[in-house]
Design a protein around this motif. Structure first.
Motif, PDB file in Angstrom:
ATOM      1  N   SER A  20       0.911  -1.337   0.012  1.00  0.00           N
ATOM      2  CA  SER A  20       0.018  -0.061  -0.056  1.00  0.00           C
ATOM      3  C   SER A  20       0.940   1.163  -0.052  1.00  0.00           C
ATOM      4  O   SER A  20       0.460   2.279  -0.823  1.00  0.00           O
ATOM      5  CB  SER A  20      -1.095  -0.025   1.194  1.00  0.00           C
ATOM      6  N   LEU A  21       1.869   1.156   0.810  1.00  0.00           N
ATOM      7  CA  LEU A  21       2.556   2.614   1.058  1.00  0.00           C
ATOM      8  C   LEU A  21       3.943   2.447   0.375  1.00  0.00           C
ATOM      9  O   LEU A  21       4.705   3.409   0.201  1.00  0.00           O
ATOM     10  CB  LEU A  21       2.724   2.997   2.531  1.00  0.00           C
ATOM     11  N   GLY A  22       4.310   1.218  -0.038  1.00  0.00           N
ATOM     12  CA  GLY A  22       5.456   1.136  -0.793  1.00  0.00           C
ATOM     13  C   GLY A  22       6.752   0.345   0.123  1.00  0.00           C
ATOM     14  O   GLY A  22       6.450   0.191   1.359  1.00  0.00           O
ATOM     15  N   PRO A  23       7.960  -0.023  -0.705  1.00  0.00           N
ATOM     16  CA  PRO A  23       8.722  -0.609   0.287  1.00  0.00           C
ATOM     17  C   PRO A  23       9.545   0.215   1.473  1.00  0.00           C
ATOM     18  O   PRO A  23      10.205  -0.532   2.484  1.00  0.00           O
ATOM     19  CB  PRO A  23       9.957  -1.157  -0.767  1.00  0.00           C
ATOM     20  N   GLU A  24       9.474   1.506   1.338  1.00  0.00           N
ATOM     21  CA  GLU A  24      10.121   2.208   2.558  1.00  0.00           C
ATOM     22  C   GLU A  24       9.443   1.827   3.865  1.00  0.00           C
ATOM     23  O   GLU A  24       9.995   1.404   4.877  1.00  0.00           O
ATOM     24  CB  GLU A  24      10.148   3.729   2.149  1.00  0.00           C
ATOM     25  N   PHE A  25       8.168   2.173   3.995  1.00  0.00           N
ATOM     26  CA  PHE A  25       7.496   1.988   4.902  1.00  0.00           C
ATOM     27  C   PHE A  25       7.174   0.596   5.561  1.00  0.00           C
ATOM     28  O   PHE A  25       7.273  -0.059   6.481  1.00  0.00           O
ATOM     29  CB  PHE A  25       6.033   2.773   5.136  1.00  0.00           C
TER      30      PHE A  25
END
Length: 1123
Positions: free
Chosen positions: A286-291
């Motif tokens: 949903s928010l991408g690999p960073e979060f």
């Protein structure tokens, strides 16, 4: 895969022409009228496959084909393009063996309307299931290679019963008949990303994996995780401290947080297929690999330490029970021993497989529910023997007395809430094993929300029940009764039952009572019908939570490692057995849990774990808000009972609760999350999961672009937005680096390329490839190729259409045509007309000249020709490709500035010739740090200020900030001081720093005779010499060669020609050592000055000089001194 037969055709049959059609695997045909479970796969094949058609027979439509052969099929369009493979016959009946030639129609028709002929000549009718088969289908009564909608086309990995199915590409349906498909495998020409490859590998797991439904997989796990030891040994104490009302408020507050998170989890889980990984998978997609990477790591660690927490809680209870007559060493070491034995047993259950673990969970749930019912049954059976310990049965007086709070010591509402809230965590226990659920989209919402509802009701029921039948303080002494005469002075609820517990209460607010809600953590055991069952419930609650965490942590960690977010953790991605069990993850979790068990003191680490869970909940809620805010068409969860603002409120609530529980632990959690976030952002993992961050970025860019277009441009906000005609971006590095130097973080840069190749597929591939090349080389620019017949036409297209709204180029940047005298002069005509076109479109124009040249593409071509297909360091230096891991800097020889490379045999190093070496060195000139020097600005004509703005922007950059600006202007000999002061005043008002101002009073002086002679010799081949020929002949020659210089034109512009010659002399005199010269570009009136003369002016003006930038704005002000 089918193979052509080697048998000769049947007698009397004629070999089919090569272009007759498709090779069809006739040995695998459906034998039933409705083979709905059958499967087709369309596979691309080479044109060479058509050679196999020569062995196939199709002359007689009723003649049987030889056994094992493949009949030819008509259809010129599809010839050699497809074959049908993996066609499964579920019924096992004998298939038809031949396909009649007449069954094939035109190029678009693949099979006849419904008849297939058997080997006996009989006719069978098959009505294919268009929702299962993907090729040769009856589509609305017409059979075509165009495919009907099918779920298997939309899978990212292999289909459940076979290979991934691929729909026919647009090229296969649309291109001309003699064209081959562009790609050989993927319909869209894209390769799978590493994450998709891992998913494909995961999808090809052995069959027979254990999958759970929503009850066993989610509901049971969530209920066991939420019903922790708090239910039996802390809930009664919370009621004693906060009272019934505030206890219900505490439970409801915690339930609100978990319910909102449950709704958000349900929304994300129903927005597409969910794989294993639980909270990590939901957040990362949903928010991408960073979060996702940040939360995945700390969530897995929190679950691992939670195992230790629950096991230590279990061990403490066991040691307390055995402390009467069975102490092994001392209390701390006993906890370590019991805890170690327990966690080893739990590890054995987990490693045995998910099925055994699920059975253990069911057993523990039965024990736990039995304990809960045991308590409620006991609460309705008051016994006189229990009254001295504070239990009197349900009574309105006791209920009213316990209705309000009675906080003692340092306790407060928030401290009591902080103690209770960890009991409400555990709602992700089902989602954490999402990969082991048969239908995660159904199971996660239903099981999670129902578990929250049931556990919330039980917590409220226990709070009201304990507050209604147990007093806060009791002595446990049966003799603490009172006489009737002093009954009037007794006000406690226990007084009407004949007990006075005031003996353990002192007047100064101190209590030394042993029993009651406030004092006895085991009071529920006293109330229950059979005390040992409560102890069994405590064991069940702790062991079930420990087991759930022991399973969750490796599963989440395995999913994180599969995505390769953190290098070095790939070894934990490997799974074993039919359920892909992360055995290595189990061992790692066991080691972490054992380390904390041996500490045997978790009072400090427990708040951090709760904060880790809350951070996950906060990000899940924020994910739903973020995805809804981005308004992406891909965000369409089937679970509709969510609201973006409620999810945002849930995220804020989770953050507030984090600080309420423990502020320093909350700060530490945020620091860890941000640290991991920064690390993953810096590493930039090569994944593309279609996150809401991408969607919101697009949404914001679109919104801001539209908003920007609604506002008129202002001089103060002018930025040079450059259309740079680089060709391929790596073909002219010096041009790219210089323009990037003054547009980076300031203005738009578009690398334009007019390609003569009419292959739009290759043009699209180039656009993707070189855009990635620009990003890889940290060049903030866009690459935009267009198909055009020549560079002028391509530039015209780009001048008109490049950009979007206000994000449109306003300045054309081109390289100087150094070889203009060597080639066709019509190319010069095209080049000069391109400059005129820019002025016609009201663009500023910039021309860069390096005496060595700009285009380095021929070096790589020569390199490839010399070395064949061997690897080349020079090629990497010039054409650094994303898939080539060779670092261009590694190709430089130690102690030498000359790059060298080895051929395929790596026998003899080869070097560049002197001219190419100089060109290559010059191509990197603007990429290096510029030392102390000058940028000389020859601002001879006022073009609106662009000639001055570009060097100002350039010298503000780190690589150029050691250079000083020197300004040269034209003037009169008798007004030099006045002109210098006037220019100094203007530059001061513009707030542009300069080191010197030079007024040139001798610009109009006649140039040296030898330079004039050299100019005349240069233009001699390009003169028309109309005075030496007939007028008609001269006009015809001028019409066919419009670049030629007429005698009249040459005489008319004699003064301007001399000025260019003189300016070159002055440039050599004043600016021969400058790092860069920025000069006003001379203008030539369109239609009056021939291309050859204008090109000669530019050549004369700029030859034998340091890097020179000829600039001419569009004569609209780009500088202002007004605020």
């Amino acid at each position: 895969m089918s193979a052509p037969s080697s048998l000769p055709p049947a007698q009397g049959e004629n070999p089919a022409p090569e272009k007759e059609g498709l090779a069809v695997d006739t040995g695998l045909k459906p034998a039933g009228p409705t083979p709905s479970s059958s499967r087709f796969q369309v596979d691309l094949v080479a044109e060479a496959a058509g050679a196999a058609d020569k062995t196939l027979a199709s002359g007689d439509k009723d003649a049987p084909a030889p056994e094992g052969s493949e009949p030819a099929a008509g259809g010129e369009e599809a010839k050699g393009r497809f074959r049908v493979v993996n066609f499964v016959d579920p019924s096992g009946a004998s298939p038809p063996e031949a396909v009649p030639a007449e069954g094939f129609q035109n190029g678009d028709t693949v099979m006849s309307e419904g008849s297939l002929h058997s080997s006996t000549g009989g006719q069978h009718h098959y009505h294919y299931d268009t929702h299962t088969n993907t090729y040769y289908l009856r589509t609305f009564g017409h059979n075509t290679i165009d495919a009907v909608p099918n779920i298997d086309f939309y899978r990212q990995t292999a289909a459940p019963l076979g290979d991934k199915l691929i729909r026919p590409t647009l090229s296969e349906l649309h291109d001309e008949l003699d064209k081959e498909p562009f790609e050989d495998g993927f319909a869209n020409g894209d390769e799978l990303t590493p994450a998709e490859e891992a998913a494909a590998k995961e999808a090809s797991e052995p069959k027979g994996a254990v999958k759970f439904g929503w009850i066993k997989g989610v509901l049971v796990r969530c209920m066991l995780n939420i019903w922790g030891v708090m239910l039996f040994i802390r809930m009664s104490w919370i009621v004693g401290q906060a009272g019934i009302v505030l206890s219900c408020v505490i439970v409801l507050m915690a339930t609100v947080v978990t319910t909102i998170t449950g709704l958000s989890t349900s929304a994300i889980a129903t927005n597409g297929f969910v794989r294993g990984g639980g909270a990590y998978y939901l957040i990362s997609r949903s928010l991408g690999p960073e979060f996702g990477g940040s939360i995945g790591l700390i969530f897995a660690f929190a679950n691992a330490v939670a195992v230790a927490m629950y096991v230590v809680g279990f061990a403490e209870t066991v040691v307390e029970l055995l402390s009467v007559d069975c102490i092994m060493t001392d209390e701390i070491n006993d906890i370590r021993i019991v805890g170690t034995i327990t966690v080893i047993l739990l590890l054995g259950i987990s490693v045995a497989g998910m099925e055994w673990e699920a059975k253990a969970q069911i057993f523990l749930l039965v024990v736990l529910i039995t304990a809960i019912f045991n308590y409620f049954i006991g609460s309705f059976i008051p016994l006189q023997s229990k009254e001295s310990q504070g239990f009197f049965g349900y009574d309105s007086g006791i209920m009213m007395e316990n209705m309000g709070p009675d906080f003692r010591g340092t306790e407060s509402f928030f401290s009591v809430f902080a103690i209770f809230f960890p009991a409400a965590t555990g709602i992700l226990a089902g989602a954490n094993i999402s990969g082991d659920l048969s239908d995660p989209q159904l199971a996660i919402p239903r099981g999670t929300l129902l578990a929250i509802l049931i556990t919330g009701i039980v917590y409220l029921g226990v709070a009201i029940s304990t507050g209604s039948c147990i007093v806060r303080d009791a002595t446990g002494n049966d003799n603490d009764t009172h006489s009737a005469q002093i009954m009037a002075n007794c006000t406690d609820a226990a007084c009407k039952f004949g007990y006075d517990f005031s003996s353990c209460k002192s007047g100064n607010g101190l209590y030394n009572c042993r029993y009651g809600l406030q004092n006895d953590f085991q009071v529920m055991s006293i109330v229950s019908g059979f005390g040992p069952i409560i102890t069994a419930g405590i064991f069940s609650a702790t062991l079930s939570s420990a087991l759930a965490s022991l399973v969750s942590a490796p599963k989440v960690f395995q999913a994180l490692c599969k995505d390769n977010i953190y290098p070095g953790l790939e070894m934990f991605a490997k799974g074993y057995g039919k359920n892909n069990e992360p055995l290595r993850g189990y061992i790692l979790t066991f080691c972490i849990a054992l380390a904390f068990i041996l500490i045997a003191e978790l009072n400090v680490i427990a708040p951090i774990i709760s904060n880790f869970f809350l951070a996950s909940y906060a990000l899940i809620n924020f994910s739903v808000f973020h995805a809804s805010l981005a308004n992406s068409p891909g965000w369409r969860p089937s679970f509709k009972y969510y609201n973006m603002w409620v999810s945002l409120a849930g995220a804020v609530l989770c953050c507030v609760v984090m600080f309420v529980i423990n502020w320093w632990a909350a700060l530490m959690t945020n620091v860890i999350v941000m640290g991991l976030y920064i690390y993953v952002s810096y590493k930039k993992p090569d994944v593309n999961w279609g996150s809401s961050t991408q969607a919101l970025t697009y949404h914001q860019a679109l919104t801001h672009s539209l908003h920007l277009s609604s506002v008129e441009d202002h001089i103060k906000n002018f930025r040079p937005q450059c259309l740079v005609m680089t060709g391929y971006p790596n073909s002219r590095p010096a041009l790219l680096h210089l323009v990037h130097a003054f547009t980076k973080n300031v203005g738009l840069m578009i690398c334009g390329h007019g390609s003569r190749r009419p292959n739009f597929k290759e043009l699209s591939n180039d656009q993707t490839r070189y855009q990635r090349w620009l990003m890889k080389n940290e060049t903030k620019a866009f690459y935009t190729p267009v198909f055009a017949e020549d560079i002028r036409e391509g530039t015209q297209y780009l001048l008109q259409a490049a950009g979007l709204g206000r994000l449109r180029p306003n300045t054309l940047v081109i390289g100087f045509k150094n070889d203009w005298k060597d080639g066709d002069m019509m190319n010069v005509e095209t080049y000069i007309q391109m400059i005129h076109d820019a002025f016609d479109y009201q663009y500023g124009t910039v021309v860069l000249r390096l005496k060595e040249g700009l285009d380095v593409s021929h070096i790589s071509e020569q390199d490839s020709a010399d070395l064949g297909s061997g690897p080349s360091c020079l090629y990497n230096l010039v054409h650094y490709d994303l898939k080539d891991k060779t670092d261009p800097r590694d190709c430089m020889n130690a102690g030498s500035s000359s790059p060298s490379f080895l051929g395929p045999t790596e026998k003899s190093p080869q070097t560049l010739n002197v001219a190419d070496q100089r060109l290559l060195d010059a191509s990197q000139l603007f990429k290096r740090k510029q030392g102390k020097g000058t940028v000389d600005v020859w601002w001879l004509f006022d073009d609106g200020g662009l000639t001055l703005l570009i060097p100002y922007l350039l010298t503000n950059k780190k690589k150029w900030n050691d250079c000083k600006i020197r300004v040269f202007i034209g003037g009169k000999i008798n007004r030099i001081d006045h002109d210098r002061r006037a220019m100094a005043t203007l530059l001061s008002k513009f707030r542009i720093d300069f080191s010197d101002i030079n007024v040139l009073g001798d610009i109009n002086t006649k140039p040296k005779k030898e330079n004039v002679t050299a100019f005349e010799e240069m233009i001699e081949p390009y003169r028309l010499k109309e005075d030496d020929m007939e007028q008609d002949t001269a006009e015809a020659l001028k019409a066919s060669e419009p670049w030629r210089i007429t005698d009249n034109e040459l005489e008319l512009y004699r003064a301007k020609t001399n000025r260019q010659i003189r300016l070159n002399e002055l440039l050599k005199e004043h600016s021969s050592t400058a790092n860069l010269i920025v000069m006003s570009m001379p203008l030539a009136r369109k239609g009056a000055v021939s291309s050859a003369l204008y090109m000669s002016w530019l050549e004369t003006l700029s030859k034998d000089l340091p890097p020179l930038l000829l600039v001419r704005g569009n004569h609209q002000s780009v500088l202002t001194f007004y605020s």
